[in-house]
Structures are given as C-alpha cells and as structure tokens.
Design an enzyme around this catalytic site. Structure first.
Site, short mmCIF file in Angstrom:
data_model
loop_
_atom_site.label_atom_id
_atom_site.label_comp_id
_atom_site.label_asym_id
_atom_site.label_seq_id
_atom_site.Cartn_x
_atom_site.Cartn_y
_atom_site.Cartn_z
N ARG A 1 0.86 -1.17 0.00
CA ARG A 1 0.00 0.00 0.00
C ARG A 1 0.90 1.23 0.00
O ARG A 1 2.03 1.19 0.49
CB ARG A 1 -0.93 0.02 1.23
CG ARG A 1 -2.11 -0.93 1.12
CD ARG A 1 -3.11 -0.48 0.07
NE ARG A 1 -4.32 -1.31 0.05
CZ ARG A 1 -4.52 -2.32 -0.77
NH1 ARG A 1 -3.57 -2.66 -1.63
NH2 ARG A 1 -5.66 -2.99 -0.73
N GLU B 1 -3.19 7.94 -3.22
CA GLU B 1 -3.76 7.39 -4.45
C GLU B 1 -5.19 7.89 -4.69
O GLU B 1 -5.99 7.93 -3.74
CB GLU B 1 -3.76 5.87 -4.31
CG GLU B 1 -4.00 5.09 -5.56
CD GLU B 1 -3.71 3.60 -5.36
OE1 GLU B 1 -4.54 2.79 -5.80
OE2 GLU B 1 -2.67 3.25 -4.76
N HIS C 1 -1.90 0.90 -10.07
CA HIS C 1 -2.44 -0.13 -9.17
C HIS C 1 -2.95 -1.34 -9.98
O HIS C 1 -4.14 -1.69 -9.94
CB HIS C 1 -3.55 0.44 -8.29
CG HIS C 1 -3.71 -0.31 -7.00
ND1 HIS C 1 -3.94 0.30 -5.80
CD2 HIS C 1 -3.65 -1.63 -6.72
CE1 HIS C 1 -4.03 -0.60 -4.84
NE2 HIS C 1 -3.86 -1.80 -5.38
#
Length: 319
Positions: free
Chosen positions: A238, A267, A285
C-alpha cells in the site's frame, strides 16, 4: 429480502453467483463512494460489498447512527480503508478475499523489478518519443537481476510467491524481514533480524506488508539511507508504507538507483516530482488487474455474503 449494495461494477460471473435471497443494487460509478454516500448506505443496506477507497473510517461508521448493515464483504485482501474495530462495534462482520490475489500481485512485483532494473520504462518512452538513435554498447545500461539478492519485507502469501519466482526463476538469493519467525517459504531463504539489515544487504527490496498503523511510513528517510546506491525499491503493498516525500528526495539525490511503484500514498494522486523521474516505474495499481483474478476475488467476496445470508460462518471473516 436482504438488500445488498455492490459499490463498483464487477464481472458478470461474479454478479451471477450472488444468492437469490439478496435484492442487489450495483453502483455503475467506478470511483469510491463519498463519506456521506457510505453513511447513507450503511443505514439502507443489510450487506455491502465495498472495495479499495470506499470510506469506512471510524468517523463514517459513527456518523451512521442507525446502521442497518451487518456485513462488509470487502473485495480485496487489503482492508486498510475499513476500520474493522469500529465496524465490529457497530455490529458489522468484515470479510476479505485472501489467496485469490497472491500470484497476480507477485507477478506485478516481478514486472516492476524487471522494468526498473532494466530501465524498460525509459527505453519505451524513448521509442515512443522518436528519440531512440539505435542500439549501441552503452545504451540504457541497467542491473542484471539474475544472481542478485532480493530482500522481501513481509513473508506472507505474496512474499512467499515473490520469493519463489525470484529464487527459482532468476536464481536470486532471497533474504527477508518478517515480524514473526517463518520457516516454510518453498525456496532457500534467510530471515534477517532487522529491516535495516535487509535494506543494506539486498540489491532489490520488495515491500509486501499489509497497511496498518504500524507499517505506515515503514520505509522512511533513515531506512532509505541504509539501501545501497545501486539498489531498487519495489512497492506492491500500500502506498503509505513508504514516506513518499523521503523516497522522492532519495531518488532525486541518487541515493538509490530506482523505484517501481504500483501504489501511492495519496492514491490516485501521483506527485509530479515522481512522474518527472526517469528512474521510476509507475503503474496504476495493476496488482490484481487480470480478468480471472478479479472474478476469483469477486466469487470469494460473494461466497462470504452467501454464507452469511445462509446463517453460516463466512470463510474469510477477519478476527
């Protein structure tokens, strides 16, 4: 009937597997719900299938004073967007989808490693821009990964899958850091005592830890300073596992050779400073972005929902 909200579009095969006992609403928007939309949904639906970015913080859950929802069947293995303790306190069960994402995420880690070490992104941009002048002996010289040392931070399912690919596929020496002792990783590997030792030993470091308060900014300026100048950092965990500002500073100063990133601290915002760097590979991603994988993830989330509506224990309950 029990009302179910699916917060994003999912493959048809997933929707077809939902128990007929649910009255299903599927949002057509691809962006996360807003906090107010989520608060409203918690009061309207018996079950919600959320995913990355859907806001289920302590504040959002507390704001839903009349919570009807009894299960959050998360689409994804990561659930740092859900305050699990607050959800439980509000009477909600939380589930996720481990296992389904393992191989796909490990594949993306290897893709980022190869692209960054071999400067493939730079080369591809050069070809597209029409600036490539043809082959020559010193063109875009990168790191030959075969036989190098890979350091894996987090030796869970995904970490072990990365170790297998790197050790067996690229004859890399595998070292790793994990908070608990790990004895079964499928390939020769050494567990080092500290994260700093992994950073100073490895040519490539891959982050494969969950996002928790304890892992936020796990990689900071001090840790980046332990890495070797020729080394590469890869993040498929992450975004907030890395202090993004510290990483940018290290890359700009040449303290490490490069980075391969699939996730970002805020993000989908990617800092312009990162986008300006040639020695960084930037993915949107893509960790689980394969149709078969997304179907498997969805079917796992639906299996948790179907078990719940049948008054059975969902197979992937958290805690």
């Amino acid at each position: 009937m029990k009302r179910l909200l699916i917060t994003r579009p999912l493959p048809d095969a997933v929707l077809a597997a939902v128990d007929a006992g649910f009255d299903v609403d599927v949002r057509r928007e691809t962006l996360p719900l807003t906090p107010s939309e989520m608060t409203d949904a918690l009061g309207k639906y018996d079950a919600i299938l959320p995913t990355l970015g859907d806001p289920l913080s302590d504040e959002v859950i507390r704001e839903a004073s009349d919570t009807k929802c009894k299960i959050l069947a998360n689409f994804g293995v990561g659930y740092n967007h859900i305050n699990v303790a607050a959800a439980r306190e509000a009477g909600m069960l939380v589930t996720n989808t481990p296992g389904a994402v393992t191989d796909a995420t490990a594949d993306i880690a290897m893709t980022l490693m190869l692209m960054t070490c071999r400067r493939a992104g730079e080369g591809e941009r050069s070809v597209r821009a029409g600036t490539w002048e043809g082959w020559h002996p010193t063109q875009l010289l990168g790191m030959h990964v075969t036989g190098k040392t890979i350091g894996i931070v987090g030796m869970g399912r995904i970490g072990k899958a990365i170790a297998k690919r790197a050790g067996l596929g690229f004859d890399m020496d595998v070292v790793f850091f994990n908070r608990s002792k790990v004895s079964d990783f499928g390939v020769p590997a050494r567990q080092l005592e500290t994260l700093a030792e992994v950073c100073s030993t490895a040519d490539v470091i891959v982050l494969a830890v969950p996002a928790t308060p304890e892992t936020r900014h796990l990689v900071n300026a001090d840790l980046l300073a332990k890495m070797q100048p020729h080394s590469v950092l890869v993040n498929i965990a992450r975004g907030d596992v890395i202090d993004e500002a510290a990483l940018i500073a290290a890359l700009q100063a040449g303290r490490i050779a490069g980075a391969g990133l699939d996730v970002y601290e805020r993000e989908p915002i990617v800092p312009d400073a990162l986008k300006a760097l040639e020695n960084v590979t930037l993915f949107p991603h893509l960790g689980t972005a394969a149709l078969e994988v997304r179907i498997d993830m969805g079917l796992m989330a639906v299996a948790n929902l179907n078990a719940w509506i049948a008054s059975e224990t969902p197979p992937n309950s958290l805690g």
